[in-house]
Design a protein around this motif. Structure first.
Motif, PDB file in Angstrom:
ATOM      1  N   THR A 139     -23.528  48.937  44.100  1.00 21.96           N
ATOM      2  CA  THR A 139     -22.676  47.575  44.522  1.00 21.96           C
ATOM      3  C   THR A 139     -22.344  47.063  43.060  1.00 21.96           C
ATOM      4  O   THR A 139     -22.884  47.226  42.059  1.00 21.96           O
ATOM      5  CB  THR A 139     -23.538  46.555  45.278  1.00 21.96           C
ATOM      6  OG1 THR A 139     -24.160  47.494  46.438  1.00 21.96           O
ATOM      7  CG2 THR A 139     -22.968  45.351  45.461  1.00 21.96           C
ATOM      8  N   SER A 182     -19.024  45.027  40.334  1.00 18.93           N
ATOM      9  CA  SER A 182     -17.307  45.190  39.742  1.00 18.93           C
ATOM     10  C   SER A 182     -17.287  46.386  39.097  1.00 18.93           C
ATOM     11  O   SER A 182     -16.252  46.950  39.027  1.00 18.93           O
ATOM     12  CB  SER A 182     -17.142  43.975  38.857  1.00 18.93           C
ATOM     13  OG  SER A 182     -18.121  43.810  38.080  1.00 18.93           O
ATOM     14  N   THR A 183     -18.425  46.942  38.638  1.00 18.66           N
ATOM     15  CA  THR A 183     -18.062  48.145  37.784  1.00 18.66           C
ATOM     16  C   THR A 183     -18.079  49.528  38.686  1.00 18.66           C
ATOM     17  O   THR A 183     -17.197  50.141  38.442  1.00 18.66           O
ATOM     18  CB  THR A 183     -19.265  48.495  36.761  1.00 18.66           C
ATOM     19  OG1 THR A 183     -19.670  47.234  36.188  1.00 18.66           O
ATOM     20  CG2 THR A 183     -19.058  49.556  35.853  1.00 18.66           C
ATOM     21  N   GLY A 234     -23.968  50.353  39.227  1.00 14.02           N
ATOM     22  CA  GLY A 234     -23.968  49.437  37.811  1.00 14.02           C
ATOM     23  C   GLY A 234     -25.320  48.967  37.491  1.00 14.02           C
ATOM     24  O   GLY A 234     -26.386  49.220  37.960  1.00 14.02           O
ATOM     25  N   LEU A 235     -25.293  47.974  36.394  1.00 13.88           N
ATOM     26  CA  LEU A 235     -26.609  47.381  36.059  1.00 13.88           C
ATOM     27  C   LEU A 235     -26.281  46.158  35.479  1.00 13.88           C
ATOM     28  O   LEU A 235     -25.194  45.723  35.211  1.00 13.88           O
ATOM     29  CB  LEU A 235     -27.411  48.296  35.086  1.00 13.88           C
ATOM     30  CG  LEU A 235     -26.685  48.686  33.906  1.00 13.88           C
ATOM     31  CD1 LEU A 235     -26.998  47.655  32.740  1.00 13.88           C
ATOM     32  CD2 LEU A 235     -27.124  50.136  33.392  1.00 13.88           C
ATOM     33  N   LYS A 287     -31.449  44.890  37.706  1.00 13.21           N
ATOM     34  CA  LYS A 287     -30.421  44.984  38.789  1.00 13.21           C
ATOM     35  C   LYS A 287     -30.551  43.719  39.687  1.00 13.21           C
ATOM     36  O   LYS A 287     -31.431  43.071  39.868  1.00 13.21           O
ATOM     37  CB  LYS A 287     -30.133  46.244  39.604  1.00 13.21           C
ATOM     38  CG  LYS A 287     -29.923  47.251  38.723  1.00 13.21           C
ATOM     39  CD  LYS A 287     -29.759  48.710  39.280  1.00 13.21           C
ATOM     40  CE  LYS A 287     -29.138  48.997  40.605  1.00 13.21           C
ATOM     41  NZ  LYS A 287     -27.579  48.274  40.369  1.00 13.21           N
ATOM     42  N   GLY A 288     -29.533  43.402  40.366  1.00  8.82           N
ATOM     43  CA  GLY A 288     -29.655  42.377  41.738  1.00  8.82           C
ATOM     44  C   GLY A 288     -28.704  41.315  41.484  1.00  8.82           C
ATOM     45  O   GLY A 288     -29.087  40.451  42.204  1.00  8.82           O
ATOM     46  N   GLY A 344     -25.874  41.064  42.332  1.00 13.25           N
ATOM     47  CA  GLY A 344     -25.113  40.816  43.692  1.00 13.25           C
ATOM     48  C   GLY A 344     -26.126  40.729  44.922  1.00 13.25           C
ATOM     49  O   GLY A 344     -25.790  40.894  45.985  1.00 13.25           O
ATOM     50  N   ALA A 369     -28.076  43.031  46.089  1.00 10.74           N
ATOM     51  CA  ALA A 369     -28.128  44.299  46.766  1.00 10.74           C
ATOM     52  C   ALA A 369     -29.347  45.044  46.151  1.00 10.74           C
ATOM     53  O   ALA A 369     -29.529  46.252  46.639  1.00 10.74           O
ATOM     54  CB  ALA A 369     -26.911  44.909  46.516  1.00 10.74           C
ATOM     55  N   LYS A 428     -24.150  44.534  28.491  1.00  9.82           N
ATOM     56  CA  LYS A 428     -25.476  44.707  29.409  1.00  9.82           C
ATOM     57  C   LYS A 428     -26.682  45.151  28.601  1.00  9.82           C
ATOM     58  O   LYS A 428     -27.729  45.417  29.112  1.00  9.82           O
ATOM     59  CB  LYS A 428     -25.255  45.485  30.645  1.00  9.82           C
ATOM     60  CG  LYS A 428     -23.906  45.297  31.381  1.00  9.82           C
ATOM     61  CD  LYS A 428     -24.234  44.124  32.376  1.00  9.82           C
ATOM     62  CE  LYS A 428     -23.027  43.981  33.239  1.00  9.82           C
ATOM     63  NZ  LYS A 428     -22.767  44.793  34.172  1.00  9.82           N
TER      64      LYS A 428
HETATM   65  O1  LIG Z   1     -26.853  43.479  43.287  1.00  6.49           O
HETATM   66  C1  LIG Z   1     -25.918  43.913  42.420  1.00  6.49           C
HETATM   67  C2  LIG Z   1     -26.260  45.128  41.544  1.00  6.49           C
HETATM   68  O2  LIG Z   1     -27.471  45.232  41.154  1.00  6.49           O
HETATM   69  C3  LIG Z   1     -24.835  45.550  40.622  1.00  6.49           C
HETATM   70  O3  LIG Z   1     -24.910  46.998  40.688  1.00  6.49           O
HETATM   71  C4  LIG Z   1     -25.202  44.686  39.288  1.00  6.49           C
HETATM   72  O4  LIG Z   1     -25.422  43.613  39.408  1.00  6.49           O
HETATM   73  C5  LIG Z   1     -23.862  44.985  38.441  1.00  6.49           C
HETATM   74  O5  LIG Z   1     -23.029  44.585  39.026  1.00  6.49           O
HETATM   75  P1  LIG Z   1     -21.438  44.526  37.974  1.00  6.49           P
HETATM   76  O6  LIG Z   1     -21.075  45.875  37.777  1.00  6.49           O
HETATM   77  O7  LIG Z   1     -20.777  43.722  38.895  1.00  6.49           O
HETATM   78  O8  LIG Z   1     -21.714  43.641  36.655  1.00  6.49           O
END
Ligand SMILES: O=C[C@H](O)[C@H](O)[C@H](O)COP(=O)(O)O
Length: 233
Positions: free
Chosen positions: A31, A33-34, A86-87, A98-99, A101, A103, A125
């Protein structure tokens, strides 16, 4: 912000593991944006046909559905060949948070059930220290235990903050009908130990701490089109 770097690590990861991904029967997708860039590239290359795709959230399910792909969730998928996600933070020990979002529960289920776990991120990150400190640790909690868990976490010396919705009054609700507590702390030296300690509190469902035994490869993009691969293997 950093969109080109998210795309860079996603495309690099896909190229690096393209044979394994092509050969996989069950592909787990995370889950955020990445990972969306990773999905876009999979779709562009037509690589999601003839494959069982299992997702870590309704957000990703919805994204795939809009592209004509009907994905599975962890309820009907006990294992995956590969999981890509992603992370939020990674330290030098390859422990991950993680988390963001919300998820994290399905994400950890998929990480546990997958043979190969690949994470993609941009350099913002990366924490070069052995411990974790940059991001709060999200914790999924059943609603009727929220104040009990907050009290227990406070006694343990943490600062727990109930996550409030932006387009909703009150706490955010996860895909599982639970709440999220964001744990503020100074340093986490031993991710596995802290994960286990927090999960002993009744009412805690899962934490966003992914100790390095759930991490196989991390692909990180840096300015100047540089990509680094970190691995325990
Ligand atoms: O709950 C969300 C997840 O752990 C995402 O994978 C994590 O927050 C990375 O999200 P993004 O790629 O948007 O930074």
């Amino acid at each position: 912000m950093y969109e080109y770097l998210k795309k860079l690590s996603s495309i690099y990861a896909l190229r690096m593991f393209i044979d394994k991904i092509r050969d996989s029967k069950v592909l787990g997708i995370g889950t955020g944006s990445t990972v969306k860039y990773f999905i876009d590239e999979l779709i562009r290359l037509g690589m999601l046909k003839d494959k069982k795709v299992v997702v870590s959230s309704y957000a990703t399910h919805n994204y795939l559905y809009k592209h004509g792909i009907d994905a599975y969730t962890p309820i009907n998928c006990n294992y995956a060949d590969i999981y890509v996600d992603g992370l939020d933070e990674i330290n030098a020990n390859l422990d991950i948070i993680k988390g963001r979002g919300a998820a994290l529960l399905w994400e950890k289920q998929l990480a546990i059930r997958s043979k190969l776990r690949i994470y993609i991120a941009d350099y913002t990150k990366v924490n070069p220290e052995q411990y974790l400190y940059m991001k709060p640790v999200p914790i999924e909690v059943v609603p009727n235990a929220v104040y009990y868990v907050i009290e227990k976490l406070t006694i343990l010396g943490y600062k727990p903050v109930l996550r409030i919705g932006k387009m909703k009054d009150g706490p955010i609700i996860t895909d599982n009908g639970n709440f999220i507590i964001d744990l503020v702390y100074e340093k986490i030296q031993n991710a596995k130990q802290v994960d286990e300690e927090i999960k002993k509190i009744n009412g805690v469902v899962e934490t966003g701490l992914f100790p390095n035994n759930l991490v196989d490869y991390v692909i990180v993009s840096y300015p100047g089109n540089i990509v680094k691969v970190y691995s325990r293997r």
